[in-house]
Design an enzyme around this catalytic site. Structure first.
Site, PDB file in Angstrom:
ATOM      1  N   GLY A 167       0.827  -1.210   0.000  1.00 51.92           N
ATOM      2  CA  GLY A 167       0.000   0.000   0.000  1.00 51.92           C
ATOM      3  C   GLY A 167       0.861   1.260   0.000  1.00 51.92           C
ATOM      4  O   GLY A 167       0.547   2.242  -0.682  1.00 51.92           O
ATOM      5  N   THR A 168       1.949   1.216   0.738  1.00 55.72           N
ATOM      6  CA  THR A 168       2.825   2.394   0.825  1.00 55.72           C
ATOM      7  C   THR A 168       3.407   2.709  -0.557  1.00 55.72           C
ATOM      8  O   THR A 168       3.458   3.877  -0.961  1.00 55.72           O
ATOM      9  CB  THR A 168       3.966   2.124   1.839  1.00 55.72           C
ATOM     10  OG1 THR A 168       3.379   1.826   3.105  1.00 55.72           O
ATOM     11  CG2 THR A 168       4.895   3.312   1.967  1.00 55.72           C
ATOM     12  N   ASN A 202      -7.819   4.068   9.060  1.00 57.59           N
ATOM     13  CA  ASN A 202      -7.322   2.834   9.661  1.00 57.59           C
ATOM     14  C   ASN A 202      -7.513   2.782  11.172  1.00 57.59           C
ATOM     15  O   ASN A 202      -7.647   1.714  11.747  1.00 57.59           O
ATOM     16  CB  ASN A 202      -5.840   2.634   9.311  1.00 57.59           C
ATOM     17  CG  ASN A 202      -5.022   3.892   9.433  1.00 57.59           C
ATOM     18  OD1 ASN A 202      -5.323   4.906   8.798  1.00 57.59           O
ATOM     19  ND2 ASN A 202      -3.996   3.854  10.244  1.00 57.59           N
ATOM     20  N   THR A 249      10.548  -7.487 -11.955  1.00 55.18           N
ATOM     21  CA  THR A 249       9.948  -8.791 -12.268  1.00 55.18           C
ATOM     22  C   THR A 249       8.753  -9.034 -11.349  1.00 55.18           C
ATOM     23  O   THR A 249       8.835  -8.832 -10.136  1.00 55.18           O
ATOM     24  CB  THR A 249      11.002  -9.910 -12.101  1.00 55.18           C
ATOM     25  OG1 THR A 249      12.092  -9.600 -12.973  1.00 55.18           O
ATOM     26  CG2 THR A 249      10.426 -11.274 -12.449  1.00 55.18           C
ATOM     27  N   CYS A 262       1.578   1.307  13.012  1.00 57.69           N
ATOM     28  CA  CYS A 262       2.820   1.982  12.651  1.00 57.69           C
ATOM     29  C   CYS A 262       3.287   2.919  13.758  1.00 57.69           C
ATOM     30  O   CYS A 262       4.452   3.255  13.825  1.00 57.69           O
ATOM     31  CB  CYS A 262       2.641   2.778  11.362  1.00 57.69           C
ATOM     32  SG  CYS A 262       1.886   1.818  10.072  1.00 57.69           S
ATOM     33  N   SER A 278      -3.932  -2.695  -0.551  1.00 60.94           N
ATOM     34  CA  SER A 278      -2.825  -3.500  -0.024  1.00 60.94           C
ATOM     35  C   SER A 278      -3.302  -4.915   0.274  1.00 60.94           C
ATOM     36  O   SER A 278      -4.339  -5.105   0.914  1.00 60.94           O
ATOM     37  CB  SER A 278      -2.298  -2.846   1.258  1.00 60.94           C
ATOM     38  OG  SER A 278      -1.358  -3.697   1.872  1.00 60.94           O
ATOM     39  N   GLY A 279      -2.510  -5.912  -0.162  1.00 58.24           N
ATOM     40  CA  GLY A 279      -2.921  -7.311  -0.016  1.00 58.24           C
ATOM     41  C   GLY A 279      -3.127  -7.764   1.416  1.00 58.24           C
ATOM     42  O   GLY A 279      -4.097  -8.455   1.726  1.00 58.24           O
ATOM     43  N   HIS A 280      -2.219  -7.336   2.318  1.00 56.57           N
ATOM     44  CA  HIS A 280      -2.255  -7.955   3.655  1.00 56.57           C
ATOM     45  C   HIS A 280      -3.392  -7.449   4.539  1.00 56.57           C
ATOM     46  O   HIS A 280      -3.557  -7.910   5.657  1.00 56.57           O
ATOM     47  CB  HIS A 280      -0.892  -7.823   4.352  1.00 56.57           C
ATOM     48  CG  HIS A 280      -0.530  -6.464   4.857  1.00 56.57           C
ATOM     49  ND1 HIS A 280      -0.521  -6.138   6.190  1.00 56.57           N
ATOM     50  CD2 HIS A 280      -0.145  -5.334   4.207  1.00 56.57           C
ATOM     51  CE1 HIS A 280      -0.125  -4.885   6.347  1.00 56.57           C
ATOM     52  NE2 HIS A 280       0.110  -4.377   5.159  1.00 56.57           N
TER      53      HIS A 280
HETATM   54  N1  PLP Z   1      -2.846   3.201   3.986  1.00 56.70           N
HETATM   55  C1  PLP Z   1      -3.588   2.802   5.024  1.00 56.70           C
HETATM   56  C2  PLP Z   1      -4.899   3.473   5.268  1.00 56.70           C
HETATM   57  C3  PLP Z   1      -3.148   1.779   5.863  1.00 56.70           C
HETATM   58  O1  PLP Z   1      -3.899   1.402   6.891  1.00 56.70           O
HETATM   59  C4  PLP Z   1      -1.895   1.175   5.588  1.00 56.70           C
HETATM   60  C5  PLP Z   1      -1.361   0.132   6.491  1.00 56.70           C
HETATM   61  O2  PLP Z   1      -1.662   0.100   7.682  1.00 56.70           O
HETATM   62  C6  PLP Z   1      -1.155   1.615   4.473  1.00 56.70           C
HETATM   63  C7  PLP Z   1      -1.651   2.621   3.698  1.00 56.70           C
HETATM   64  C8  PLP Z   1       0.163   1.002   4.129  1.00 56.70           C
HETATM   65  O3  PLP Z   1      -0.001  -0.261   3.547  1.00 56.70           O
HETATM   66  P1  PLP Z   1       1.223  -1.297   3.517  1.00 56.70           P
HETATM   67  O4  PLP Z   1       1.388  -1.807   4.912  1.00 56.70           O
HETATM   68  O5  PLP Z   1       0.799  -2.370   2.565  1.00 56.70           O
HETATM   69  O6  PLP Z   1       2.406  -0.559   3.039  1.00 56.70           O
END
Ligand code: PLP
Length: 393
Positions: free
Chosen positions: A73-74, A152, A238, A326, A200-202
């Site tokens: 996601g980042t 989040n 890749t 985070c 984001s996958g996770h």
């Molecule tokens: N954006 C939001 C709203 C999130 O909650 C998160 C992860 O907590 C991210 C971005 C970042 O995603 P990733 O952990 O896949 O980098």
């Protein structure tokens, strides 16, 4: 008998679904070819990527050609923001909000100190934006607006369709961080005119280390990772075939389970919230309780430390979070709750419970059973709790 383990931190990350693991496994050993190769080993890898692209596109009602696979996601957030700004060098204004994830917030603040003019829109007590303020802030110099779909920490959902329409009508590009919304809410890119969207996958039962950037047809952006011709030149490197296959499967499953998320998971969350509010001392919910993700509740327990609650819950086998994962590890109060004006006596005692389709009634009962005495005990020993006036000084 061993203690139960109850995982209620699904906004931090989720369990990889067994079906997802199964979908990934062939691509580690037997079918490990590079999709760009010119031999038979490339074919299953190429087919897996094509299929996954369709599965992701279906979840958000987009065209498969608009799906770009990234590493997280980042990366998607960074690629969107930097990519758009590089494509419109003449415009220098960025608009975002005070409650974005650090993946957007820290980058925008960095850009704000390095040649861009940054507006961070405030939120009200419920964590909602004032759209009139957004309208007034948009100007001819606005290159990009980046606003999240769902928060989040609190789960608060912004009126993204209205926001996207407003931004588009002023000729700016709109990026939406939908990392927490994907899989929990129906996302329809035919109805929401966002130009770019991060997933984001996770967060939706795929592994960590795989993400998606949706790029609407015709959106001009400069790739963050320049390299090979992968992803039609939009993201070099890749392809991570097993993870891409896993994410595709996870998106398909998310579509299947969407109703469950909106009904059963929401009912579990509501029950958890109701019982904690009734039974724990001085508990209150942070943020808008109507426009909210179905799986999330952020609850503040007045005068007690969130970190102490987390450790005591963890000793009982319960995994939750005090604000964003985070920011845990530092005692910095949550920027989201501070932006909402939550008083300091409640910010520090805030706990986020985030459920998933794997959460059960028994687990919710177990959380309530353990959380209520933890809150009472900590409240009894809290110097602030015993002396309210002292706390307010
Ligand atoms: N954006 C939001 C709203 C999130 O909650 C998160 C992860 O907590 C991210 C971005 C970042 O995603 P990733 O952990 O896949 O980098």
């Amino acid at each position: 008998m061993s203690k139960p383990t109850v995982y209620a931190d699904n906004n931090a990350t989720t369990m990889v679904a067994p079906e997802v693991v199964e979908a990934m496994l062939p691509f580690f050993t037997g079918q490990y070819g590079n999709p760009s190769s010119m031999h038979y080993m490339a074919i299953p890898a190429e087919q897996a990527i094509t299929r996954a692209r369709e599965q992701v596109a279906q979840l958000i009602n987009a065209d498969p050609s608009e799906i770009v696979f990234t590493s997280c996601g980042t990366e998607s957030d960074n690629a969107a923001i930097r990519g758009v700004l590089a494509a419109v060098p003449g415009k220098k204004h960025i608009i975002t909000t005070r409650v974005e994830h650090p993946a957007v917030r820290n980058l925008c603040q960095y850009l704000g100190k390095n040649g861009y003019r940054l507006t961070e829109l405030p939120v009200d007590k419920l964590g909602q934006l004032d759209l009139d303020e957004l309208r007034e802030t948009l100007d001819d110099d606005t290159a990009l607006v980046s606003i999240m779909w769902a928060n989040n920490e609190t789960g608060v959902v912004f009126p993204i369709t209205e926001i996207a329409e407003m931004v588009k009508s002023r000729g700016a590009v709109f990026h939406c961080d939908a990392v927490q919304a994907a899989g929990k809410l129906p996302l329809d890119m035919q109805k929401v005119p966002a130009d770019l969207l991060s997933v984001s996958g996770h967060k939706l039962h795929a592994p960590k280390g795989i993400g998606v950037l949706y790029v609407r047809k015709g959106t001009y952006f400069v790739p963050l990772l320049m390299g090979g011709h992968q992803e039609k030149g939009r993201r070099g490197g890749t392809e991570n075939v097993p993870y891409i296959a896993g994410l595709g499967k996870a998106c398909e499953l998310a579509g299947v389970h969407m109703r469950d998320e909106q009904t059963r998971v929401k009912d579990l969350r509501d029950r958890l919230e109701k019982e904690l509010l009734e039974k724990a001392p001085d508990a209150s919910v942070n943020g808008d309780r109507v426009s909210r993700l179905p799986n999330t509740t952020s609850i503040s327990f007045k005068y007690i430390e969130g970190e102490a609650i987390l450790l005591m819950l963890s000793a009982e086998g319960i995994a939750a979070s005090s604000g964003s994962a985070c920011t845990s590890g530092s005692l910095e109060p949550s920027h989201v709750l501070r932006a909402m004006g939550v008083p300091f006596t409640r910010v520090h005692g805030s706990i986020r419970f985030s459920l998933s389709r794997y959460t059960t009634q028994e687990e919710v009962s177990y959380i309530v059973e353990k959380m209520v005495p933890v809150a009472r005990r900590l409240r009894e020993i809290s110097p602030f709790g015993r002396d309210e006036q002292h706390a307010q000084k």
